[in-house]
Design an enzyme around this catalytic site. Structure first.
Site, PDB file in Angstrom:
ATOM      1  N   ASP A 110      -0.721  -4.943   5.515  1.00  0.00           N
ATOM      2  CA  ASP A 110      -1.837  -5.683   4.977  1.00  0.00           C
ATOM      3  C   ASP A 110      -1.481  -5.949   3.716  1.00  0.00           C
ATOM      4  O   ASP A 110      -0.916  -5.399   3.113  1.00  0.00           O
ATOM      5  CB  ASP A 110      -3.350  -5.253   5.417  1.00  0.00           C
ATOM      6  CG  ASP A 110      -3.481  -3.860   4.653  1.00  0.00           C
ATOM      7  OD1 ASP A 110      -4.237  -3.635   4.192  1.00  0.00           O
ATOM      8  OD2 ASP A 110      -2.281  -3.069   4.813  1.00  0.00           O
ATOM      9  N   GLU A 111      -1.958  -7.093   3.026  1.00  0.00           N
ATOM     10  CA  GLU A 111      -2.097  -7.328   1.553  1.00  0.00           C
ATOM     11  C   GLU A 111      -0.804  -6.892   1.161  1.00  0.00           C
ATOM     12  O   GLU A 111      -0.627  -6.303   0.061  1.00  0.00           O
ATOM     13  CB  GLU A 111      -3.040  -6.201   1.086  1.00  0.00           C
ATOM     14  CG  GLU A 111      -4.554  -6.628   1.595  1.00  0.00           C
ATOM     15  CD  GLU A 111      -5.731  -5.725   0.990  1.00  0.00           C
ATOM     16  OE1 GLU A 111      -6.731  -6.390   0.588  1.00  0.00           O
ATOM     17  OE2 GLU A 111      -5.385  -4.603   0.806  1.00  0.00           O
ATOM     18  N   VAL A 112       0.321  -7.574   1.564  1.00  0.00           N
ATOM     19  CA  VAL A 112       1.506  -7.350   0.877  1.00  0.00           C
ATOM     20  C   VAL A 112       1.633  -8.424  -0.391  1.00  0.00           C
ATOM     21  O   VAL A 112       1.509  -9.608  -0.266  1.00  0.00           O
ATOM     22  CB  VAL A 112       2.764  -7.772   1.729  1.00  0.00           C
ATOM     23  CG1 VAL A 112       4.021  -7.250   0.860  1.00  0.00           C
ATOM     24  CG2 VAL A 112       2.786  -6.940   2.940  1.00  0.00           C
TER      25      VAL A 112
ATOM     26  N   GLU B 103      -2.509  -9.664   9.003  1.00  0.00           N
ATOM     27  CA  GLU B 103      -1.595 -10.461   8.193  1.00  0.00           C
ATOM     28  C   GLU B 103      -0.331 -10.646   9.271  1.00  0.00           C
ATOM     29  O   GLU B 103       0.441 -11.652   9.068  1.00  0.00           O
ATOM     30  CB  GLU B 103      -1.261  -9.935   7.004  1.00  0.00           C
ATOM     31  CG  GLU B 103      -2.480 -10.210   6.073  1.00  0.00           C
ATOM     32  CD  GLU B 103      -3.306  -9.127   6.133  1.00  0.00           C
ATOM     33  OE1 GLU B 103      -3.743  -8.327   6.807  1.00  0.00           O
ATOM     34  OE2 GLU B 103      -3.801  -8.470   4.752  1.00  0.00           O
TER      35      GLU B 103
ATOM     36  N   HIS C 105       0.625  -1.304  -0.131  1.00  0.00           N
ATOM     37  CA  HIS C 105      -0.133  -0.084  -0.086  1.00  0.00           C
ATOM     38  C   HIS C 105       0.831   1.246   0.119  1.00  0.00           C
ATOM     39  O   HIS C 105       0.524   2.212   0.668  1.00  0.00           O
ATOM     40  CB  HIS C 105      -1.078   0.082   0.966  1.00  0.00           C
ATOM     41  CG  HIS C 105      -2.044  -0.921   0.983  1.00  0.00           C
ATOM     42  ND1 HIS C 105      -3.285  -0.609   0.219  1.00  0.00           N
ATOM     43  CD2 HIS C 105      -2.285  -2.219   1.681  1.00  0.00           C
ATOM     44  CE1 HIS C 105      -4.061  -1.807   0.282  1.00  0.00           C
ATOM     45  NE2 HIS C 105      -3.680  -2.756   1.211  1.00  0.00           N
TER      46      HIS C 105
END
EC number: 3.2.1.52
Lengths: 545, 392
Positions: free
Chosen positions: B241-243, B294, B181
């Protein structure tokens, strides 16, 4: 300055250099082609760029039928540019509608500019090609300045933008209004704050003649301002019908002249009404934007609020032998009902100038009728058996006759057709039920009636994300029928029912989602590219803000 | 029932009694928000342990005051004893997907106060834009904001938000989400993000922060040094998050690093490597941290006082996640069922209301680890034109 133009052309020119817009027309042989979009302007919808990249300079919405632009740009000076009546126009300075439009569009185009000095062009010192004025030429002998727009009104226009003067030709003032909107969308600012417009030629007209928005002012009252703001937004998107679903079960905000008790007792409060003046303001505000106002007084169902101010209008429901105290739809068996309706619709026919009134006729719940012994008795006498659809049709027919006697045409929801009432040939049936609306369109037009489509465009059903796309993808003529039948589908409406909508959220909920419907109803059938629509729509939205 | 006309002396004062001083401090996770409200003919008294409770009590008092048809203001005899069930009651605003002008944030803080929210989780930067004006790295917003002149939060804006919030008993927890992000960080911090490769050549696009370079950690340390001084709350939200591993996988230098470190093909280890160093930096700055789930799910070693923010609805049912997080001894925040950006037709408030944060299998001690939750208003489809009606 030439340098400014050069710079602007660097960006804009690249984008617009080979800008040809597709348009396949039914009748004339006009040039058409495939849009050539530069790779740089194609954006991945899935990815977001951190800094805004190249922005399309002009984003027309809805897309005109035929459009040709050149990279050559003309400047406009906010202090000098004028919208004027052209020589030979049948409309002149006494055409209030156009005068008002001229002022409005100058404000839209240059309102942000701070330059207020009014002056002639400085002699000598050429600063670049300039567009002095836009001349509006109305061609029909009766331009329509003092009339109300109608279904058959001409909204076509022809716009040529060339140095030094642009010309907007239209049959009637309605086309001029559409053309002014388009012209205002062509004018853009460059990086230096100069107002520019590309030399272009546009030939445009709507694909469908009835392009409406339904507003519901019964579930939640909408203050006048909110309705007027919405009319402005409609004009930006070339909508031409405001379907005013003004009363319903929940409240009766319409202040009637003959029956003041209706709103006295039926409105949410004294502050939640539309006075005759309010109504006139809406009608005139709409007229000046080429928008028809079609009121809907929905009966016999959806009428709980009517019963508060009009005793004995609604059917008393029974439990066994005794009335329960609650009421159902309008009571179709009493003469007083029709006396009332006759007088009421006389008023409505006078107050609302449009040729059409929407009579509703949807979702009639038969249980109350069934429970009432007098109604059952009546059914027997009439030989309807236990088929309450026949009673409903009996009622509707009498209303239709009443309204016809006032020389009004009528629109009804599809149930009236489905339940086989006897409709006049010029009745407009509004198809709203979601499942299999294509079949319904075939039936309605197959029976020879005019239809408008609302079913896929219930915008109150908001959902997460870019739901405008599903509205855009609808193809109204995708139903089985002959060419003749297809011609009977005269348009559609985006509906914003008010259960969860009031002035606090109306505008962001309705727009720009309704814009998708606007283009679908105006532009050519093959304007379907979602990527292109996305780019134009994002710019159009910012412009509307 | 008819209301009796007001008799006796009309109420003229609400007396407020606060036990412990602290007007000039900032609210914290441990702040006491309890209060007692006593309204009778003789007196009206609001007493609280701390000023934060007084604020909550004032809000309640204002809700008790009514107005009759004659326009007279009145209040009923009342006794209220009140305190929050959960100490962390937050709202997330996303000012990266769409910039929100200052007034929109301040208006939101007002409404938060009406609803006794006490944490403003400011998801201030993300992929699409970097509106935070950093004095250490001014290029970040210069290059990364949608418009560096108009779509930024100046230092003064940030202070305005923090103070406006404080006056309403609301903590401001800033989130600088890394290593994913972070696309908007790239233009203003060359070399920070991982260059993605297409075969042997860089493709021109970028991925998450490059965890293999020392310069990365130098940068991160400096930036968070600034952020810790600017934002007074003890906690920072570090994201995590969301890597997306694809870019790392494509980069040969990262490959080499993975080998060197003995991580094999497990990129979660690389992510952990980064996160751990980040957490150490933050700790050394004397701050605590909140991370998205995460970080926990991927087995990163975190401090015992880390707060794990549970947000995923799909992969693992979130109640299971709450159980796992608290079982492992960490404190938890719940957001998963409260993604208010996911608007739907009708009365969707009911679904949010029905959520019971402690409805998971666990011991009472585990349940004590749940600090509260946050309603999230992600900004993909939200800006100032529709924020307020969508959120409230």
């Amino acid at each position: 300055s030439r340098r400014a133009m050069g710079r602007a052309m660097g960006l804009a020119g690249l984008l617009l250099g080979l800008f040809l817009v597709p348009a396949v027309l039914v009748s004339t042989s006009l040039r058409h082609g495939v849009p050539l979009t530069e790779p740089e302007t194609t954006r991945e919808l899935a990815e977001w760029e951190p800094v805004s990249g190249t922005v399309r300079e002009d984003s027309l919405w809805p897309l005109p039928q035929w459009l040709r632009t050149s990279p050559r740009q003309l400047q406009l000076a906010p202090g000098r540019f004028q919208l004027v009546h052209g020589a030979g126009s049948t409309a002149g300075p006494d055409c209030g509608l156009l005068q008002d439009a001229f002022r409005r569009y100058i404000e839209y185009m240059f309102g942000q500019s701070r330059r207020r000095t009014w002056g002639r062009r400085p002699p000598g010192g050429l600063t670049g090609p300039e567009l002095w004025e836009l001349q509006v030429v109305i061609e029909a002998p009766d331009p329509g300045c003092n009339s109300y727009p109608q279904l058959a009104s001409s909204e076509a226009y022809h716009l040529t933008v060339t140095e030094p003067v642009a010309i907007l030709k239209a049959d009637e003032v309605w086309g001029a209004l559409r053309g002014l909107e388009t012209f205002s969308q062509l004018v853009h600012e460059d990086d230096y704050g100069s107002f520019l417009v590309n030399e272009s030629e546009i030939n445009d007209f709507p694909r469908f003649a009835h392009r409406g928005i339904l507003l519901d002012t019964s579930r939640h009252y909408l203050p006048l301002k909110s309705i007027l703001t919405n009319l402005d937004a409609m004009a930006f998107n070339k909508f031409n019908v405001l379907h005013w679903h003004i009363v319903d079960d929940q409240s009766f905000p319409y202040q009637s002249i003959y029956f003041p008790e209706l709103s006295d007792k039926g409105a949410y409060s004294y502050n939640h009404i539309y006075t005759p003046t309010d109504v006139r303001v809406v009608i005139e505000y709409a007229r000046l934007r080429g928008i028809r106002v079609i009121p809907e007084f929905d009966t016999p169902g959806h009428t709980q609020s009517w019963g508060k101010g009009q005793k004995d209008l609604l059917t008393p429901c029974y439990s066994g032998e005794r009335p329960t105290g609650s009421f159902g739809p309008v009571n179709p068996i009493l003469n007083t009902t029709y006396d009332f309706m006759s007088k009421f619709y006389k008023e409505i026919s006078n107050v609302f100038p449009d040729a059409y009134i929407h009579l509703g006729g949807d979702e009639v719940d038969f249980s109350c009728w069934k429970s009432n012994p007098e109604v059952r008795e009546f059914m027997k006498k009439q030989g309807f058996g236990i088929d309450y659809a026949k009673l409903e049709s009996y009622y509707i027919q009498k209303i239709l006759d009443i309204v016809s006697s006032y020389n009004k045409g009528y629109m009804v929801w599809q149930e009236v057709f489905d339940n086989k009432a006897q409709l006049k040939p010029d009745t407009v049936v509004q198809v709203w039920m979601g499942n299999n609306y294509a079949d319904e369109l075939s039936s309605v037009t197959g029976a020879g009636f005019t239809a408008i489509l609302a079913a896929p465009w219930y915008l109150d059903y908001i959902s997460y994300g870019q739901d405008w796309k599903k509205y855009y993808k609808v193809e109204p003529l995708k139903f089985s029928g002959s060419e003749k039948q297809k011609k009977l589908l005269i348009g559609g409406e985006a509906c914003l029912w008010g259960e969860f909508v009031d002035a606090t959220n109306l505008t962001p909920r309705l727009w720009p989602r309704a814009s998708a419907v606007g283009e679908r109803l105006w532009s050519s059938r093959n304007v379907t590219d979602l990527q292109d629509a996305y780019e134009r729509l994002t710019n159009h939205r910012c412009r509307m803000l | 029932a008819e209301n009796e006309p007001p008799s006796g002396t009309p109420c003229t004062q609400l007396l407020i009694f606060v036990a412990t001083p602290g007007c000039d401090g900032f609210p914290s996770l441990d702040s006491k928000e309890n209060y007692k409200l006593s309204v009778s003919e003789d007196s009206m008294l609001l007493s609280a342990d701390a000023v934060w409770g007084a604020l909550r009590g004032l809000e309640t008092f204002s809700q008790l005051v009514g107005r009759d048809e004659n326009g007279t203001y009145y209040i009923n005899n009342t006794e209220i004893v009140d305190f929050p069930r959960f100490p962390h009651r937050g709202l997330l605003l996303d000012t990266s997907r769409h910039y929100l002008p200052l007034r929109a944030i301040l208006e939101t803080l007002d409404v938060m106060a009406y609803n006794k929210f006490n944490v403003f989780h400011w998801h201030i930067v993300d992929d699409p834009s970097f509106p935070y004006e950093s004095f250490t790295f001014p290029e970040l917003s210069k290059q990364g904001a949608f418009n560096a002149m108009t779509h930024v939060y100046t230092a003064s804006d940030v202070q305005t938000v923090i103070e406006y919030a404080r006056l309403r008993g609301i903590r401001v927890i800033a989130e600088f989400d890394t290593p994913g992000h972070t696309l908007s960080w790239g233009p203003g911090a060359p070399g920070l993000l991982t260059p993605c490769y297409l075969g042997k050549e860089p493709s021109g696009t970028y991925g998450p922060i490059n965890p293999t370079l020392n310069s990365t950690y130098k940068f991160v340390a400096s930036l968070f040094q600034e952020v810790s001084t600017v934002f007074p709350d003890f906690f920072l939200h570090l994201g995590g998050d969301e890597v997306d591993f694809t870019c790392w996988k494509s980069n040969p230098k990262i490959h080499a690093f993975m080998k060197e470190m003995g991580f094999g093909e497990d990129y979660k280890k690389l992510e952990s490597f980064y996160i751990q160093r980040l957490l150490d930096i933050i700790s050394s700055l004397g701050k605590g941290y909140i991370v998205w789930q995460e970080v926990f799910d991927n087995g990163v070693k975190v401090r015992p006082d880390t707060i794990i923010h549970v947000w995923k609805e799909n992969s693992t049912p979130y109640m299971e996640e709450m159980a796992n997080v608290t079982k492992a001894g960490y404190r938890a925040l719940l957001s998963a069922p409260w993604y208010l950006n996911r608007i739907s037709y009708g009365q969707d408030w009911i679904a949010a209301y029905r959520v019971e944060p402690l409805a998971f299998k666990g011991s009472p001690e585990q349940k004590e680890q749940v600090m509260g939750g946050e309603a999230c208003m992600w900004g993909e489809y939200v800006d100032v034109t529709n924020l307020t009606p969508r959120l409230w």
